[in-house]
Write an enzyme that holds these catalytic residues in place. Structure first.
Site, PDB file in Angstrom:
ATOM      1  N   PHE A  20       0.814  -1.197  -0.054  1.00 56.92           N
ATOM      2  CA  PHE A  20      -0.136   0.026  -0.211  1.00 56.92           C
ATOM      3  C   PHE A  20       1.019   1.384  -0.037  1.00 56.92           C
ATOM      4  CE2 PHE A  20      -1.585   3.314   2.891  1.00 56.92           C
ATOM      5  CZ  PHE A  20      -3.397   3.573   2.215  1.00 56.92           C
TER       6      PHE A  20
ATOM      7  N   GLY B 200       6.959  14.647   0.153  1.00 56.36           N
ATOM      8  CA  GLY B 200       6.546  15.888   0.504  1.00 56.36           C
ATOM      9  C   GLY B 200       4.973  15.735   1.079  1.00 56.36           C
TER      10      GLY B 200
ATOM     11  N   SER C 261       2.390  12.965   7.276  1.00 53.21           N
ATOM     12  CA  SER C 261       1.211  13.158   7.957  1.00 53.21           C
ATOM     13  C   SER C 261       0.225  13.981   7.197  1.00 53.21           C
ATOM     14  CB  SER C 261       1.620  14.047   9.138  1.00 53.21           C
ATOM     15  OG  SER C 261       2.740  13.240  10.052  1.00 53.21           O
TER      16      SER C 261
ATOM     17  N   ARG D 177      17.461 -14.701  37.717  1.00 51.71           N
ATOM     18  CA  ARG D 177      18.699 -13.831  37.889  1.00 51.71           C
ATOM     19  C   ARG D 177      18.846 -13.561  39.515  1.00 51.71           C
ATOM     20  NH1 ARG D 177      23.763 -12.683  36.365  1.00 51.71           N
ATOM     21  NH2 ARG D 177      24.101 -10.352  36.872  1.00 51.71           N
TER      22      ARG D 177
ATOM     23  N   GLN E 107      15.007  -3.212  30.727  1.00 59.47           N
ATOM     24  CA  GLN E 107      15.869  -2.751  31.609  1.00 59.47           C
ATOM     25  C   GLN E 107      15.926  -3.850  32.875  1.00 59.47           C
ATOM     26  OE1 GLN E 107      17.144   0.441  31.994  1.00 59.47           O
ATOM     27  NE2 GLN E 107      17.765   0.384  34.115  1.00 59.47           N
TER      28      GLN E 107
ATOM     29  N   GLY F 231      22.325  -5.537  31.675  1.00 59.17           N
ATOM     30  CA  GLY F 231      23.331  -5.413  30.611  1.00 59.17           C
ATOM     31  C   GLY F 231      23.007  -6.416  29.476  1.00 59.17           C
TER      32      GLY F 231
ATOM     33  N   GLU G  57       1.611   4.292   9.853  1.00 58.07           N
ATOM     34  CA  GLU G  57       0.183   4.174   9.676  1.00 58.07           C
ATOM     35  C   GLU G  57      -0.319   5.383  10.435  1.00 58.07           C
ATOM     36  OE1 GLU G  57      -1.915   0.625   9.722  1.00 58.07           O
ATOM     37  OE2 GLU G  57      -0.363  -0.678   9.068  1.00 58.07           O
TER      38      GLU G  57
ATOM     39  N   GLU H 227       0.876  11.410  17.018  1.00 58.95           N
ATOM     40  CA  GLU H 227       0.490  12.788  17.208  1.00 58.95           C
ATOM     41  C   GLU H 227      -0.812  12.854  16.202  1.00 58.95           C
ATOM     42  OE1 GLU H 227       3.622  12.210  16.525  1.00 58.95           O
ATOM     43  OE2 GLU H 227       4.609  12.828  18.395  1.00 58.95           O
TER      44      GLU H 227
HETATM   45  C1  FAD Z   1       9.465   1.454   8.130  1.00 58.76           C
HETATM   46  C2  FAD Z   1       8.330   2.216   7.571  1.00 58.76           C
HETATM   47  C3  FAD Z   1       7.488   1.436   6.998  1.00 58.76           C
HETATM   48  C4  FAD Z   1       6.301   2.215   6.535  1.00 58.76           C
HETATM   49  N1  FAD Z   1       5.279   1.779   5.689  1.00 58.76           N
HETATM   50  C5  FAD Z   1       4.672   2.522   4.824  1.00 58.76           C
HETATM   51  C6  FAD Z   1       3.636   1.967   3.909  1.00 58.76           C
HETATM   52  O1  FAD Z   1       3.501   0.715   3.714  1.00 58.76           O
HETATM   53  N2  FAD Z   1       2.774   2.719   2.996  1.00 58.76           N
HETATM   54  C7  FAD Z   1       2.985   4.211   3.345  1.00 58.76           C
HETATM   55  O2  FAD Z   1       2.189   4.815   2.545  1.00 58.76           O
HETATM   56  N3  FAD Z   1       3.929   4.773   4.087  1.00 58.76           N
HETATM   57  C8  FAD Z   1       4.688   4.009   4.887  1.00 58.76           C
HETATM   58  N4  FAD Z   1       5.330   4.676   5.714  1.00 58.76           N
HETATM   59  C9  FAD Z   1       5.605   5.978   6.030  1.00 58.76           C
HETATM   60  C10 FAD Z   1       4.875   6.326   7.532  1.00 58.76           C
HETATM   61  O3  FAD Z   1       3.617   6.324   7.392  1.00 58.76           O
HETATM   62  C11 FAD Z   1       5.178   7.991   7.527  1.00 58.76           C
HETATM   63  O4  FAD Z   1       6.419   7.849   7.949  1.00 58.76           O
HETATM   64  C12 FAD Z   1       4.267   8.602   8.620  1.00 58.76           C
HETATM   65  O5  FAD Z   1       2.932   8.634   8.241  1.00 58.76           O
HETATM   66  C13 FAD Z   1       4.873   9.914   8.902  1.00 58.76           C
HETATM   67  O6  FAD Z   1       5.059  10.836   7.942  1.00 58.76           O
HETATM   68  P1  FAD Z   1       6.512  11.488   7.623  1.00 58.76           P
HETATM   69  O7  FAD Z   1       7.708  10.547   7.991  1.00 58.76           O
HETATM   70  O8  FAD Z   1       6.452  12.262   6.343  1.00 58.76           O
HETATM   71  O9  FAD Z   1       6.796  12.563   8.839  1.00 58.76           O
HETATM   72  P2  FAD Z   1       5.849  14.233   9.102  1.00 58.76           P
HETATM   73  O10 FAD Z   1       4.736  14.121   8.450  1.00 58.76           O
HETATM   74  O11 FAD Z   1       7.135  14.942   8.404  1.00 58.76           O
HETATM   75  O12 FAD Z   1       6.102  14.390  10.377  1.00 58.76           O
HETATM   76  C14 FAD Z   1       7.412  14.829  11.239  1.00 58.76           C
HETATM   77  C15 FAD Z   1       6.765  14.874  13.060  1.00 58.76           C
HETATM   78  O13 FAD Z   1       5.861  15.791  12.728  1.00 58.76           O
HETATM   79  C16 FAD Z   1       4.683  15.891  13.393  1.00 58.76           C
HETATM   80  N5  FAD Z   1       3.485  16.188  12.812  1.00 58.76           N
HETATM   81  C17 FAD Z   1       3.236  16.450  11.396  1.00 58.76           C
HETATM   82  N6  FAD Z   1       2.291  16.956  11.089  1.00 58.76           N
HETATM   83  C18 FAD Z   1       1.541  17.422  12.584  1.00 58.76           C
HETATM   84  C19 FAD Z   1       0.248  17.871  13.079  1.00 58.76           C
HETATM   85  N7  FAD Z   1      -0.600  18.337  12.429  1.00 58.76           N
HETATM   86  N8  FAD Z   1       0.168  17.810  14.441  1.00 58.76           N
HETATM   87  C20 FAD Z   1       1.189  17.433  15.338  1.00 58.76           C
HETATM   88  N9  FAD Z   1       2.223  16.855  14.596  1.00 58.76           N
HETATM   89  C21 FAD Z   1       2.559  16.827  13.547  1.00 58.76           C
HETATM   90  C22 FAD Z   1       4.581  14.071  13.327  1.00 58.76           C
HETATM   91  O14 FAD Z   1       3.703  13.539  14.019  1.00 58.76           O
HETATM   92  C23 FAD Z   1       6.126  13.710  13.359  1.00 58.76           C
HETATM   93  O15 FAD Z   1       6.480  13.770  14.844  1.00 58.76           O
HETATM   94  C24 FAD Z   1       6.423   3.696   6.514  1.00 58.76           C
HETATM   95  C25 FAD Z   1       7.358   4.323   7.294  1.00 58.76           C
HETATM   96  C26 FAD Z   1       8.541   3.569   7.663  1.00 58.76           C
HETATM   97  C27 FAD Z   1       9.458   4.285   8.618  1.00 58.76           C
END
Ligand code: FAD
Length: 397
Positions: free
Chosen positions: A125, A131, A134, A271, A351, A355, A378, A382
């Protein structure tokens, strides 16, 4: 709202069968998988043969027909042994089969859902872009009309199963000016589609058995049969899909917490320091008790939410506004609390190992690295809190 919940004998038997299978076939490969950062192709194939890639899908579409509760049982058991296998199953099932089951035409279900649920094809998916994380409605991967079909161009990132998947549910902008309200559409992208290639695969802190891939789309031509759901309704498809994924993530967190507590109990009973097992220290007992309380609370939350989704069925058109809102709030609650409690419980268990907990190759060390992502993917926690807060302000407590 029904509150009582107990598992049927069939559900208990399924849990036991999964547990036995995972102990026998998956646990032995985990050390090597984690060290070599390898997709566990052989155990995935075996799990596909067992039907574990189609657990909630109705039997008529090739699945086991065990619903969301059966699926949560699977994810809980997977969570106990390994988050990588859990993520591979979750990306395929929650995020791949759900939109096909909920929004697919009969023809799409026969062509894409059936072989996926039978374990013959792997799904992924893809929503996230460089860009658009979230702010998931801001996707820029462009789908432009050409005749009765589409030409799709853009870059996706962080796609779990992205390197291995046969078919990817792809979210693209059919009209960027409209944004999530009418400007985003879900498509079915096949591995062999000309113009589609897998780009960079990320190195990660944990989940070493999963691929996290970039997808490159260079004028990929898709026929009208590749549109999943209505044109312009892709954001709804994505969010409804994530509601299912978030509950299953909670189930996987539950399993990870149970395994961490079990290891902490064994270790602290064995332990000895200062002449007695450390489990006799009250401070240790308090930690163990806190872990157990969180596990019990999460168990109720997960299965309540899964049973609710089962009762709602798989036709989104039949859901009332209130049902949708309740389901979404429950899913965010389960995901957010589950992932944070899992991080806390695993941290506490580590914890208590002293170690040894920090030594590479122990299950608790791998679990610690693996657990962190559940607070992020997912939808970050936040975003889950925003979802709950918006519902509170709209519908009240
Ligand atoms: C291992 C891994 C597997 C993944 N698998 C998938 C997948 O299968 N398919 C897919 O589509 N995506 C996938 N993702 C993407 C993942 O869902 C996103 O990384 C995630 O939704 C956050 O988006 P971002 O990394 O752009 O962070 P950003 O959106 O840039 O967020 C950065 C920080 O800002 C905070 N933030 C942003 N907007 C707000 C707001 N309005 N209010 C408060 N805080 C905010 C966020 O909570 C976060 O702490 C995957 C990511 C990883 C690392």
């Amino acid at each position: 709202m029904p509150i009582d919940f107990s598992f049927t004998p069939d559900q208990e038997a399924f849990r036991q069968a999964v547990r036995t299978f995972l102990e026998r076939e998956v646990v032995p490969v985990l050390g090597r998988m984690d060290e070599e950062e390898e997709f566990p192709a052989e155990t995935v194939r075996r799990m596909q043969e067992e039907g574990y890639f189609g657990v909630p899908v109705p039997e008529e579409y090739g699945g086991l027909g065990l619903g969301k509760v059966g699926y949560a049982l699977l994810l809980e058991e997977l969570g106990r042994v390994d988050a990588s296998h859990g993520t591979i199953v979750g990306a395929h099932t929650s995020l791949g089969t759900t939109p096909l089951l909920y929004y697919g035409t009969e023809e799409q279900k026969r062509r894409w859902l059936l072989p996926a649920a039978q374990g013959k094809k792997l799904l992924a998916f893809s929503l996230t872009e460089p860009g658009s994380g979230s702010d998931s409605g801001a996707v820029r991967t462009r789908a432009e009309r050409e005749g009765d079909g589409w030409v799709v161009t853009g870059n996706k990132i962080y796609v779990s199963n992205g390197k291995e998947a046969d078919t990817i549910v792809l979210i693209a902008a059919n009209d960027p000016a409209l944004g999530p309200k009418g400007g985003v559409t879900a498509f079915l992208l096949d591995r062999g589609d000309p113009g589609f290639s897998v780009g960079r695969c990320e190195k990660k802190m944990g989940l070493h058995g999963t691929s996290t891939a970039e997808l490159v789309l260079d004028h990929v031509r898709l026929g009208p049969e590749r549109v999943l759901g209505e044109v312009g309704r892709g954001f709804v498809v994505a969010m409804t899909t994530l509601d299912v994924g978030r509950v299953s993530l909670g189930a996987a967190s539950l399993g990870a917490m149970e395994a961490a507590l079990s290891e902490a109990l064994t270790f602290t009973s064995q332990r000895t320091q200062f002449g007695r097992p450390i489990s006799e220290l009250e401070v240790v007992q308090f930690r163990l008790a806190d872990m157990a309380m969180k596990i019990q609370a999460l168990r109720y939350l997960v299965y309540h939410a899964a049973a609710h989704q089962d009762r709602m069925g798989t036709d989104p058109a039949s859901w009332s506004r209130t049902e949708r809102a309740e389901k979404t709030r429950e899913a965010s609650t389960v995901k957010c609390l589950g992932s944070e409690w899992a991080s806390e419980v695993i941290d506490q268990a580590l914890q208590l190992h002293g170690g040894l907990g920090y030594i590479r190759g122990t299950p608790i060390e791998r679990a610690y690295r693996d657990a962190r992502i559940s607070e992020i993917f997912e939808g970050t926690n936040e975003i889950q809190r925003l979802v709950v807060a918006r519902d509170l302000l709209t519908r009240g407590a």
